[in-house]
Scaffold this motif. Structure first.
Motif, PDB file in Angstrom:
ATOM      1  N   ASN B  43     -18.322  23.065   3.164  1.00 41.45           N
ATOM      2  CA  ASN B  43     -19.470  22.182   3.295  1.00 41.45           C
ATOM      3  C   ASN B  43     -19.752  21.923   4.767  1.00 41.45           C
ATOM      4  O   ASN B  43     -18.863  22.021   5.601  1.00 41.45           O
ATOM      5  N   GLU B  44     -21.005  21.550   5.061  1.00 42.51           N
ATOM      6  CA  GLU B  44     -21.353  21.277   6.457  1.00 42.51           C
ATOM      7  C   GLU B  44     -20.808  19.932   6.932  1.00 42.51           C
ATOM      8  O   GLU B  44     -20.782  19.656   8.124  1.00 42.51           O
ATOM      9  N   ARG B  90     -24.985  28.998   0.314  1.00 42.83           N
ATOM     10  CA  ARG B  90     -23.558  29.316   0.166  1.00 42.83           C
ATOM     11  C   ARG B  90     -23.285  30.612  -0.586  1.00 42.83           C
ATOM     12  O   ARG B  90     -22.406  31.385  -0.201  1.00 42.83           O
ATOM     13  N   THR B 107     -19.781  23.733  -8.119  1.00 44.60           N
ATOM     14  CA  THR B 107     -19.574  23.609  -9.551  1.00 44.60           C
ATOM     15  C   THR B 107     -19.488  24.978 -10.225  1.00 44.60           C
ATOM     16  O   THR B 107     -20.315  25.848  -9.986  1.00 44.60           O
ATOM     17  N   ARG B 112     -23.515  30.925 -12.599  1.00 51.23           N
ATOM     18  CA  ARG B 112     -22.934  31.360 -11.338  1.00 51.23           C
ATOM     19  C   ARG B 112     -21.832  32.390 -11.574  1.00 51.23           C
ATOM     20  O   ARG B 112     -21.596  33.264 -10.759  1.00 51.23           O
ATOM     21  N   THR B 157     -26.524  22.133  -8.675  1.00 52.30           N
ATOM     22  CA  THR B 157     -26.569  21.818 -10.095  1.00 52.30           C
ATOM     23  C   THR B 157     -27.190  20.429 -10.269  1.00 52.30           C
ATOM     24  O   THR B 157     -27.779  20.131 -11.303  1.00 52.30           O
ATOM     25  N   ASN B 181     -27.378  17.159   3.679  1.00 51.87           N
ATOM     26  CA  ASN B 181     -26.926  15.813   3.341  1.00 51.87           C
ATOM     27  C   ASN B 181     -27.443  14.752   4.273  1.00 51.87           C
ATOM     28  O   ASN B 181     -27.811  13.666   3.853  1.00 51.87           O
ATOM     29  N   ASP B 199     -22.759  14.652  -6.904  1.00 59.30           N
ATOM     30  CA  ASP B 199     -21.448  14.511  -7.526  1.00 59.30           C
ATOM     31  C   ASP B 199     -20.858  13.139  -7.167  1.00 59.30           C
ATOM     32  O   ASP B 199     -21.015  12.687  -6.034  1.00 59.30           O
TER      33      ASP B 199
HETATM   34  N1  LIG Z   1     -21.387  20.526  -7.087  1.00 54.95           N
HETATM   35  C1  LIG Z   1     -22.798  20.746  -6.978  1.00 54.95           C
HETATM   36  C2  LIG Z   1     -23.374  20.045  -5.777  1.00 54.95           C
HETATM   37  C3  LIG Z   1     -22.761  20.432  -4.508  1.00 54.95           C
HETATM   38  C4  LIG Z   1     -23.469  19.855  -3.300  1.00 54.95           C
HETATM   39  O1  LIG Z   1     -24.150  20.561  -2.576  1.00 54.95           O
HETATM   40  N2  LIG Z   1     -23.348  18.584  -3.028  1.00 54.95           N
HETATM   41  C5  LIG Z   1     -23.982  17.976  -1.881  1.00 54.95           C
HETATM   42  C6  LIG Z   1     -23.615  16.538  -1.796  1.00 54.95           C
HETATM   43  S1  LIG Z   1     -22.020  16.145  -2.377  1.00 54.95           S
HETATM   44  C7  LIG Z   1     -23.563  18.660  -0.630  1.00 54.95           C
HETATM   45  O2  LIG Z   1     -22.449  19.085  -0.547  1.00 54.95           O
HETATM   46  N3  LIG Z   1     -24.427  18.728   0.383  1.00 54.95           N
HETATM   47  C8  LIG Z   1     -24.105  19.216   1.676  1.00 54.95           C
HETATM   48  C9  LIG Z   1     -25.022  20.214   2.204  1.00 54.95           C
HETATM   49  O3  LIG Z   1     -25.819  20.777   1.447  1.00 54.95           O
HETATM   50  O4  LIG Z   1     -24.959  20.463   3.391  1.00 54.95           O
HETATM   51  C10 LIG Z   1     -23.086  22.213  -6.953  1.00 54.95           C
HETATM   52  O5  LIG Z   1     -22.165  22.997  -6.853  1.00 54.95           O
HETATM   53  O6  LIG Z   1     -24.252  22.599  -7.032  1.00 54.95           O
END
Ligand SMILES: N[C@@H](CCC(=O)N[C@@H](CS)C(=O)NCC(=O)O)C(=O)O
Lengths: 389, 341
Positions: B43-44, B90, B107, B112, B157, B181, B199
């Protein structure tokens, strides 16, 4: 020439050129084919879906601004359409605004009024030198922070509301009989155009200047008004009203759209201003002096003598600014404006994983928009080109 | 042409085998070893899962998983290069081979797994989607959110569950979906939306970034299943095995009471299960293309699953998330790893 030395065909220049071209094309085709085969093989090995079938799959997510009917059960193909339209809307409004601001600032830079000239100069220097993405964020969060929440909206009567969810305007709702009004309006516009052309011909022939503004306004408004009255005003408005968390009804301009359009327009305008300034400065000074000698006012000189000549210098670089603005609109995703890149090359891509197809479609769409814009501007440029009489 | 190609492929394969026979024939593992480091997509910036500090050191649950992999391969948890990825890009980053493993609160879904061509190796963190709202709205349940504007991330998701939930409950909503985010939170903070959804773990983390976290509450409804886990590309099964068993090793270590503190002593444990896990007996490490002591390396330098959980998101972290579903199966949770035997 009487005797022609006969060169064998394979040694002719033309044959050789053709052969080289053919070889080049074949080489490119082979490279493309190899890349294609390689990509297809990789996708197959990694079990990644491919092909364009996904366009018929259900998208399952919502989009906040859609110019055509759309909901969660619509397809990815529909998402593509929604994205294209959202991109076009921002580009079109942005181009109009950027042109207006750009011309004003560009002319302002040449003003003999010291303050105006300086302000115009400062505008260009500041906006041209800050990264566009930064400006987009600035406008977005400045707009959001400055505006009140929905429950304490700024209102104009009970019809127009402004809050951090958007600008809510009354939305026109047409009723039966509106077709006639539209027809009257169209006829009025056609009449006004005819009148303007006539006035210009008259001026070109006799030098007599006829005012067109008032007459055209009357031609557009009056028939439409009379027909509306006869049809007992077949146009009503749906007014926005607070319902729970948000306003419902009416027509909303989202803060994302406002911020994006303002940022794109003001930024691009700083380049257009420079193009306009250069274009005007490129018109020989003698033209102004001649116009003065003829007794034209400053405004008339600018409008009738300088700008028409400057336009020939301005249009080609202006076209590339229009293209830049359109392409820059893809920064929309940063502030959640649902443009093509955001909803299609973004959301759809990560939901389906079909990067190659989606990026190819997206590139094709931008290419088409750009080529159409250039084609139109080239046509316009040819249209206003110096016609020697 | 075809047979020529086939012959060439066979020839290349023989070459590869010759070079990487010891690597259990995983091309990815061979590449990782050749590079000298693991490339890991994270994650970023999501506290508890993956965040860089001012010096560029990454910490978090997802980060530690990659460190465990590096420990197993290189006996050095620092031999990882982290690539921050947005939710949106990603999968493309992984598919294109820019990273060897994606450990990014992702997820595990059927689409996926079978359409995007990922291979999920297991569940690092059992999660579910929730909502956060400002207290001053006086909302106590997600069922009261009809008509609300909701901020979230694109390409998740989350976006899809949101649509499902509101549609199923016949409620209206407007979604404002950002790529990053930082912007989701800033827009939520500026009042652009009434609720923030992602989440539940992400909500706890993001909430702490707000000026007054106590002015915001996380609503009780959990509207989806979000099993978050690492993923690799399909097509290199041995690599998938290595990544999968690294995770299981961490969970088994916790279950068997092997910790970073006692792992050296545990080498002398009489328990056959512990002996197999730590490579005192059997040759599971070699079968993965690693060494016998691969689990010792992981646990000694990174820790077992429980240690990693507590340090990053649990009681030893600012997030203080209870183990809940992520407790071991023996303690009423869902974390359950197949045995090493
Ligand atoms: N678990 C979900 C959501 C994952 C997700 O992207 N969550 C956000 C907030 S917890 C995130 O990580 N954002 C950071 C970004 O996109 O830079 C998925 O796999 O689609």
């Amino acid at each position: 020439m009487t005797t022609s030395v006969s060169i064998p065909w394979w040694r002719k220049r033309r044959t050789r050129d053709l052969a080289i071209q053919a070889l080049l094309i074949a080489a490119v085709a082979i490279v493309v084919a190899l890349m294609w085969m390689n990509a297809a093989e990789t996708l197959r090995r990694q079990h990644i879906a491919s092909g364009f079938g996904f366009l018929n799959d259900t998208a399952g997510f919502d989009i906040i601004q859609t110019l055509v009917p759309y909901d969660e059960s619509s397809t990815y193909g529909r998402v593509l359409l929604v994205g294209i339209l959202n991109t076009l809307v921002v580009a079109a409004v942005g181009i109009v605004l950027a042109t207006i601001i750009g011309f004003l600032v560009g002319i302002g830079q040449l003003s003999s009024n010291w303050l105006i000239a300086r302000l115009a100069r400062a505008y260009v220097e500041v906006l041209r030198n800050l990264p566009l993405l930064l400006q987009i964020f600035f406008w977005y969060f400045a707009v959001l922070r400055a505006l009140p929440g929905p429950r304490d909206s700024w209102g104009l009567g009970e019809t127009v509301f402004l809050n951090n969810r958007g600008l809510y305007l009354p939305a026109p709702v047409t009723e039966s009989g509106f077709g006639w009004v539209a027809l009257a309006l169209a006829a009025g516009i056609a009449g006004a155009i005819w009148w303007t052309i006539r006035a210009r011909r008259l001026r070109e022939r006799t030098g007599q200047v006829v005012s067109v503004a008032r007459m055209s306004a009357a031609m557009i408004v009056l028939p439409a008004l009379i027909v509306s009255a006869l049809a007992s005003f077949p146009l009503t408005f749906s007014l926005p009203a607070l319902a729970g968390f948000n306003f419902e009804g009416g027509f909303v301009v989202l803060p994302e759209m406002m911020a994006l359009v303002v940022a794109l327009a003001t930024y691009t305008a700083s380049y257009i201003a420079e193009i306009v300034r250069a274009g005007i400065e490129g018109v020989a000074k003698g033209q102004t002096e001649a116009a003065n000698a003829l007794g034209l006012s400053r405004g008339q000189t600018l409008r009738l003598v300088i700008i028409p000549q400057a336009l020939r210098q301005i249009i080609p670089p202006l076209t590339s600014q229009y293209l830049n603005l359109t392409k820059n609109s893809s920064l929309a995703v940063a502030i959640a404006y649902p443009d093509l890149v955001s909803v299609f090359a973004g959301t759809t891509l990560s939901q389906t994983g079909q990067a190659i197809e989606i990026i190819a479609i997206t590139m094709a769409v931008y290419l088409t928009i750009s080529l159409l814009t250039s084609a139109f501007m080239n046509w316009y440029n040819a249209h206003i080109a110096l016609t020697e009489r | 042409m075809r047979s020529g190609l086939a012959r060439f492929a066979a020839f290349a394969a023989i070459l590869c085998f010759a070079a990487g026979a010891a690597d259990a024939a995983s091309p990815t593992l061979a590449k990782v070893k050749k590079n000298g480091y693991l490339r890991c997509g994270v994650n970023e910036g999501l506290p508890g899962f993956a965040t860089p500090d001012a010096k560029g050191n990454w910490t978090g649950l997802d980060v530690d998983f990659c460190r465990a992999l590096a420990a197993a391969i290189f006996n050095d948890p620092k031999k990882v290069r982290f690539t921050p990825t947005s939710a949106k890009v990603r999968f493309t980053v992984l598919q294109a081979g820019e990273v060897d493993v994606l450990s990014r609160n992702t997820t595990w879904t059927m689409g996926r797994d079978v359409q995007i061509g990922l291979e999920f190796v297991g569940v690092m963190y059992y999660d579910g989607q929730g909502f956060m709202v400002p207290k001053k709205l006086n909302v106590t349940s997600a069922k009261q959110l009809s008509g609300a504007s909701v901020c979230t991330n694109t390409g998740t998701t989350t976006e899809l569950n949101l649509a499902d939930y509101f549609r199923a409950n016949k409620m209206k909503y407007k979604v404002i979906a950002f790529e990053k985010n930082a912007e989701v939170l800033a827009a939520y903070d500026a009042g652009r939306c009434d609720a923030y959804t992602t989440d539940a773990s992400g909500l706890s983390a993001e909430r702490l970034k707000l000026k007054n976290p106590n002015d915001h509450i996380i609503l009780p409804e959990i509207i989806s299943k979000e099993p978050l886990g690492p993923a690799v590309n399909q097509g290199d099964q041995q690599w998938g095995d290595l990544v999968r068993w690294t995770m299981y090793a961490m969970i088994n270590a916790e279950e068997l009471g092997v910790t970073s503190k006692n792992v050296d002593k545990m080498l002398k444990s009489p328990s056959p299960e512990v002996r197999r896990l730590l490579g005192v007996e059997g040759s599971f490490g070699e079968s993965l293309g690693l060494t016998k002591d691969w689990v010792v390396r992981i646990v000694k330098t990174v820790g077992n699953y429980g240690e990693v959980f507590d340090r990053n998101v649990g009681k030893g972290s600012p997030l203080k998330i209870p183990r809940g579903m992520n407790a071991l199966w023996k303690k009423g949770g869902l974390q359950y790893a197949p045995p090493v035997r």
